[in-house]
Design a protein around this motif. Structure first.
Motif, PDB file in Angstrom:
ATOM      1  N   TYR A  82      -3.596  -2.385  -0.858  1.00 36.44           N
ATOM      2  CA  TYR A  82      -2.779  -3.471  -0.304  1.00 36.44           C
ATOM      3  C   TYR A  82      -3.444  -4.829  -0.537  1.00 36.44           C
ATOM      4  O   TYR A  82      -2.794  -5.778  -0.984  1.00 36.44           O
ATOM      5  N   CYS A 133       0.827  -1.211   0.000  1.00 32.43           N
ATOM      6  CA  CYS A 133       0.000   0.000   0.000  1.00 32.43           C
ATOM      7  C   CYS A 133       0.854   1.249   0.000  1.00 32.43           C
ATOM      8  O   CYS A 133       1.988   1.257   0.465  1.00 32.43           O
ATOM      9  N   ALA A 156      -5.712   3.047   0.752  1.00 36.46           N
ATOM     10  CA  ALA A 156      -4.411   2.369   0.795  1.00 36.46           C
ATOM     11  C   ALA A 156      -4.575   0.920   1.241  1.00 36.46           C
ATOM     12  O   ALA A 156      -3.909   0.022   0.711  1.00 36.46           O
TER      13      ALA A 156
END
Length: 150
Positions: free
Chosen positions: A142, A9, A138
């Motif tokens: 990920y 991320c 984020a």
């Protein structure tokens, strides 16, 4: 030659790891996405994920592929801050269709195992002019990347 990817991320510390490796004498390759965003902001360009995600993704795929090819003659380990997998994952996350040429070029780039996938780390995540998305975004990134690398 070993091509080693540090992915994961945004805001998770990848670039800090790459910078530390570079300071220790390892050959490193900067993150293509950050290069593009920085250049486009300075040029008032359109290849930005929040303005033209498709153009950004195609530009990202082209630069990441170019970076991969640029170290073909290098003898030794090369650490990449992200990889050509990222534009493929980004396009999938945002429902974008990439050209067959872009997909083929990206899939032809082979990295070595292991692939390091940096997990989300909220305490160090920072938004800035180049990273405008949220921590939740984020985390989603990920999860998509982790799945892609399995």
């Amino acid at each position: 030659m070993r091509r080693i990817v540090i992915s994961g991320c945004s805001g998770g510390g990848k670039t800090s790891l790459i910078d530390a490796l570079s300071l220790r004498g390892f050959h490193t390759v900067a993150e293509a996405g950050r290069i593009i965003v920085h250049n486009e902001l300075n040029a008032n360009g359109r290849a930005l994920p929040w303005i033209d995600p498709k153009l950004f993704t195609e530009t990202l795929a082209a630069l990441a592929t170019e970076q991969f090819a640029s170290v073909a003659e290098f003898d030794g380990a090369v650490f990449f801050d992200r990889s050509v997998v990222e534009p493929l994952v980004f396009s999938k996350m945002h429902g974008l269709e990439l050209s067959e040429k872009v997909e083929r070029q990206a899939k032809d780039c082979r990295y070595n195992n292991p692939i390091f996938v940096v997990p989300p780390w909220e305490e160090i995540f920072v938004q800035d002019a180049e990273r405008r998305h949220s921590f939740r975004d984020a985390v989603n990134e990920y999860e998509a990347l982790y799945t892609a690398f399995l």
